[in-house]
Design a protein around this motif. Structure first.
Motif, PDB file in Angstrom:
ATOM      1  N   VAL A  44       0.841  -1.187   0.000  1.00  0.00           N
ATOM      2  CA  VAL A  44       0.000   0.000   0.000  1.00  0.00           C
ATOM      3  C   VAL A  44       0.878   1.240   0.000  1.00  0.00           C
ATOM      4  O   VAL A  44       2.050   1.207   0.416  1.00  0.00           O
ATOM      5  N   GLY A  45       0.270   2.334  -0.479  1.00  0.00           N
ATOM      6  CA  GLY A  45       0.985   3.607  -0.485  1.00  0.00           C
ATOM      7  C   GLY A  45       2.107   3.670  -1.504  1.00  0.00           C
ATOM      8  O   GLY A  45       3.122   4.327  -1.249  1.00  0.00           O
ATOM      9  N   ARG A  46       1.954   3.038  -2.642  1.00  0.00           N
ATOM     10  CA  ARG A  46       3.010   3.007  -3.661  1.00  0.00           C
ATOM     11  C   ARG A  46       2.502   3.538  -5.000  1.00  0.00           C
ATOM     12  O   ARG A  46       2.804   3.007  -6.055  1.00  0.00           O
ATOM     13  N   GLY A  47       1.645   4.553  -4.959  1.00  0.00           N
ATOM     14  CA  GLY A  47       1.200   5.168  -6.200  1.00  0.00           C
ATOM     15  C   GLY A  47      -0.220   4.808  -6.554  1.00  0.00           C
ATOM     16  O   GLY A  47      -0.749   3.783  -6.126  1.00  0.00           O
ATOM     17  N   PRO A  48      -0.891   5.664  -7.370  1.00  0.00           N
ATOM     18  CA  PRO A  48      -2.300   5.452  -7.699  1.00  0.00           C
ATOM     19  C   PRO A  48      -2.536   4.264  -8.625  1.00  0.00           C
ATOM     20  O   PRO A  48      -3.636   3.728  -8.665  1.00  0.00           O
ATOM     21  N   SER A  49      -1.561   3.848  -9.388  1.00  0.00           N
ATOM     22  CA  SER A  49      -1.779   2.759 -10.347  1.00  0.00           C
ATOM     23  C   SER A  49      -2.024   1.418  -9.648  1.00  0.00           C
ATOM     24  O   SER A  49      -2.637   0.521 -10.231  1.00  0.00           O
ATOM     25  N   SER A  50      -1.572   1.275  -8.415  1.00  0.00           N
ATOM     26  CA  SER A  50      -1.766   0.007  -7.701  1.00  0.00           C
ATOM     27  C   SER A  50      -3.168  -0.133  -7.116  1.00  0.00           C
ATOM     28  O   SER A  50      -3.563  -1.236  -6.733  1.00  0.00           O
ATOM     29  N   LYS A  96      -4.011   1.061  -4.337  1.00  0.00           N
ATOM     30  CA  LYS A  96      -3.841   1.194  -2.892  1.00  0.00           C
ATOM     31  C   LYS A  96      -2.851   2.308  -2.558  1.00  0.00           C
ATOM     32  O   LYS A  96      -2.072   2.218  -1.621  1.00  0.00           O
ATOM     33  N   GLY A  97      -2.861   3.375  -3.375  1.00  0.00           N
ATOM     34  CA  GLY A  97      -1.935   4.478  -3.143  1.00  0.00           C
ATOM     35  C   GLY A  97      -2.568   5.597  -2.344  1.00  0.00           C
ATOM     36  O   GLY A  97      -3.745   5.550  -1.977  1.00  0.00           O
ATOM     37  N   LYS A  98      -1.817   6.624  -2.071  1.00  0.00           N
ATOM     38  CA  LYS A  98      -2.251   7.807  -1.322  1.00  0.00           C
ATOM     39  C   LYS A  98      -2.827   7.432   0.033  1.00  0.00           C
ATOM     40  O   LYS A  98      -2.098   7.278   1.005  1.00  0.00           O
ATOM     41  N   THR A  99      -4.136   7.201   0.141  1.00  0.00           N
ATOM     42  CA  THR A  99      -4.750   6.890   1.434  1.00  0.00           C
ATOM     43  C   THR A  99      -4.658   5.411   1.790  1.00  0.00           C
ATOM     44  O   THR A  99      -5.164   4.988   2.839  1.00  0.00           O
ATOM     45  N   SER A 100      -4.085   4.598   0.936  1.00  0.00           N
ATOM     46  CA  SER A 100      -3.821   3.169   1.212  1.00  0.00           C
ATOM     47  C   SER A 100      -5.097   2.381   1.487  1.00  0.00           C
ATOM     48  O   SER A 100      -5.097   1.433   2.256  1.00  0.00           O
ATOM     49  N   GLY A 101      -6.212   2.812   0.879  1.00  0.00           N
ATOM     50  CA  GLY A 101      -7.451   2.066   1.046  1.00  0.00           C
ATOM     51  C   GLY A 101      -8.192   2.368   2.333  1.00  0.00           C
ATOM     52  O   GLY A 101      -9.186   1.713   2.639  1.00  0.00           O
ATOM     53  N   ARG A 102      -7.738   3.369   3.099  1.00  0.00           N
ATOM     54  CA  ARG A 102      -8.371   3.683   4.383  1.00  0.00           C
ATOM     55  C   ARG A 102      -9.388   4.825   4.283  1.00  0.00           C
ATOM     56  O   ARG A 102     -10.075   5.108   5.262  1.00  0.00           O
ATOM     57  N   GLY A 103      -9.475   5.512   3.160  1.00  0.00           N
ATOM     58  CA  GLY A 103     -10.392   6.640   3.049  1.00  0.00           C
ATOM     59  C   GLY A 103      -9.785   7.905   3.623  1.00  0.00           C
ATOM     60  O   GLY A 103      -8.579   7.987   3.892  1.00  0.00           O
ATOM     61  N   HIS A 104     -10.625   8.944   3.786  1.00  0.00           N
ATOM     62  CA  HIS A 104     -10.158  10.265   4.222  1.00  0.00           C
ATOM     63  C   HIS A 104     -10.536  10.516   5.674  1.00  0.00           C
ATOM     64  O   HIS A 104     -11.695  10.382   6.054  1.00  0.00           O
ATOM     65  N   LYS A 105      -9.579  10.892   6.448  1.00  0.00           N
ATOM     66  CA  LYS A 105      -9.748  11.395   7.807  1.00  0.00           C
ATOM     67  C   LYS A 105     -10.515  10.410   8.707  1.00  0.00           C
ATOM     68  O   LYS A 105     -10.983   9.376   8.274  1.00  0.00           O
ATOM     69  N   GLY A 106     -10.593  10.779   9.941  1.00  0.00           N
ATOM     70  CA  GLY A 106     -11.370  10.004  10.879  1.00  0.00           C
ATOM     71  C   GLY A 106     -10.543   8.966  11.623  1.00  0.00           C
ATOM     72  O   GLY A 106      -9.375   8.720  11.334  1.00  0.00           O
ATOM     73  N   GLN A 107     -11.184   8.375  12.616  1.00  0.00           N
ATOM     74  CA  GLN A 107     -10.494   7.397  13.460  1.00  0.00           C
ATOM     75  C   GLN A 107     -10.137   6.134  12.689  1.00  0.00           C
ATOM     76  O   GLN A 107      -9.134   5.499  12.966  1.00  0.00           O
ATOM     77  N   LYS A 108     -10.970   5.784  11.704  1.00  0.00           N
ATOM     78  CA  LYS A 108     -10.691   4.560  10.943  1.00  0.00           C
ATOM     79  C   LYS A 108      -9.446   4.695  10.087  1.00  0.00           C
ATOM     80  O   LYS A 108      -8.844   3.705   9.706  1.00  0.00           O
ATOM     81  N   GLN A 109      -9.074   5.960   9.738  1.00  0.00           N
ATOM     82  CA  GLN A 109      -7.850   6.144   8.960  1.00  0.00           C
ATOM     83  C   GLN A 109      -6.633   6.361   9.846  1.00  0.00           C
ATOM     84  O   GLN A 109      -5.589   5.765   9.660  1.00  0.00           O
ATOM     85  N   HIS A 110      -6.818   7.177  10.891  1.00  0.00           N
ATOM     86  CA  HIS A 110      -5.665   7.571  11.695  1.00  0.00           C
ATOM     87  C   HIS A 110      -5.352   6.590  12.814  1.00  0.00           C
ATOM     88  O   HIS A 110      -4.210   6.538  13.279  1.00  0.00           O
ATOM     89  N   GLY A 111      -6.337   5.857  13.251  1.00  0.00           N
ATOM     90  CA  GLY A 111      -6.105   4.967  14.387  1.00  0.00           C
ATOM     91  C   GLY A 111      -6.757   3.612  14.183  1.00  0.00           C
ATOM     92  O   GLY A 111      -6.822   3.100  13.069  1.00  0.00           O
ATOM     93  N   LYS A 112      -7.267   3.063  15.268  1.00  0.00           N
ATOM     94  CA  LYS A 112      -7.863   1.733  15.228  1.00  0.00           C
ATOM     95  C   LYS A 112      -9.165   1.744  16.016  1.00  0.00           C
ATOM     96  O   LYS A 112      -9.224   2.285  17.118  1.00  0.00           O
ATOM     97  N   VAL A 113     -10.216   1.150  15.434  1.00  0.00           N
ATOM     98  CA  VAL A 113     -11.513   1.032  16.084  1.00  0.00           C
ATOM     99  C   VAL A 113     -11.677  -0.410  16.541  1.00  0.00           C
ATOM    100  O   VAL A 113     -11.572  -1.337  15.722  1.00  0.00           O
ATOM    101  N   ARG A 114     -11.913  -0.596  17.802  1.00  0.00           N
ATOM    102  CA  ARG A 114     -12.071  -1.955  18.318  1.00  0.00           C
ATOM    103  C   ARG A 114     -13.352  -2.585  17.772  1.00  0.00           C
ATOM    104  O   ARG A 114     -14.363  -1.890  17.612  1.00  0.00           O
ATOM    105  N   PRO A 115     -13.325  -3.861  17.486  1.00  0.00           N
ATOM    106  CA  PRO A 115     -14.471  -4.477  16.803  1.00  0.00           C
ATOM    107  C   PRO A 115     -15.750  -4.461  17.626  1.00  0.00           C
ATOM    108  O   PRO A 115     -16.842  -4.533  17.061  1.00  0.00           O
TER     109      PRO A 115
END
Length: 302
Positions: free
Chosen positions: A60-66, A68-87
């Protein structure tokens, strides 16, 4: 790179080729002999792992052509991108386990049954893998591979009840009400008997013999049982139920239990509850104006 050919093997090939074609020169025979060994040398280059032996790692994070680039499949902002949400996090509301509480439990000691349906049983009979003219027991069911592994018992279910063609005589650990009706409607006979995993394993190995009667209890039965053991030789007896639930199940005629013959007329299969009488005796009402006796019990005994 093709593998190297041992010198002794190359010399044998050269001698064989030169002996067959004496008219050819030695150099031509040498090259013709060496060409024999190069046919299967390319097999080593085609070796590969089995399909599914390993999985390609996602980078992940190796360019848009893969993808899984830029945000690495996590989306924009929020706890789900920056941290971890317990199940088990439910967004901040009062957890359901606190609101509703825990209901029921999982019985880890419950016996695990192997399920056998009537349509599959009829397929095995049609294929000749089970003889319907003889009594069908868990031993025949397991030896015919109708059931894979040996578990705590065999339960007969009624899927494909309309496919049952001939009457059968079968003994299993448990059976559904629909399966009992289907077998008896076809003119067959069904009985439920108590088994354990060790009992079924001994039946398959031939270390014990099948019987639909419980072990007789009482000193008057000791002599006949010992005589039969001396005549036939030692064999492990089949286990009988010891828990209240199992005893009540196999005492119930509705389940076609092998202990149902022990019930007396009007007796309940339960060891605790009794069958209520058809008509309850009515207590005699005391008429108005009559007085009860004031004499005490100890005064009557004098």
């Amino acid at each position: 790179m093709p593998p190297r050919i041992p010198i002794q093997l190359a010399a044998q090939c050269c001698r064989a080729s030169i002996g067959e074609n004496s008219n050819n020169s030695s150099i031509v025979g040498l090259f013709s002999a060496l060409s024999i060994q190069t046919r299967s040398a390319h097999i080593l280059a085609s070796l590969s792992d089995n399909k599914g032996a390993y999985h390609k790692r996602i980078r992940v994070g190796r360019g848009p052509s893969s993808g899984k680039g830029k945000t690495s499949g996590r989306g924009h902002k929020g706890q789900k991108q920056h941290g971890k949400v317990r199940p088990w996090f439910q967004g901040g509301q009062t957890p359901l386990i606190v609101q509703r509480g825990k209901l029921g439990f999982e019985n880890l000691r419950a016996p695990v049954m192997s399920e056998v349906n009537l349509d599959k049983l009829q397929e095995w009979i049609d294929a000749g893998r089970i003889d319907a003219t003889k009594q069908i027991t868990p031993k025949e069911i397991i030896q015919s591979n109708l059931v894979g592994t040996i578990k705590d018992g065999v339960k007969l279910l009624a899927r494909g009840a309309e496919s049952l063609k001939q009457p059968i005589d079968i003994i299993v650990s448990r059976a559904s009400a629909s399966a009992i009706d289907a077998v008896e409607k076809a003119g067959g006979k069904i009985m439920t008997r108590y088994y354990t995993k060790q009992t079924i394993r001994r039946l398959v190995q031939g270390k014990s013999f099948h019987t639909d009667k419980p072990l007789p209890v009482g000193p008057e039965h000791v002599g006949p049982v010992l005589q039969e053991v001396r005549r036939k030789g030692f064999a492990f007896r089949l286990a009988d139920p010891t828990s209240r639930w199992d005893i009540e199940y196999y005492r119930d005629p509705a389940h076609r239990g092998y202990l149902s013959h022990m019930l007396k007329p009007g007796e309940s299969p339960s060891l605790y509850f009794k069958v209520p009488p058809a008509q309850l005796t009515k207590t005699k009402k005391i008429q108005k104006g009559t007085t009860r006796e004031d004499t005490k019990l100890w005064e009557k005994l004098k």
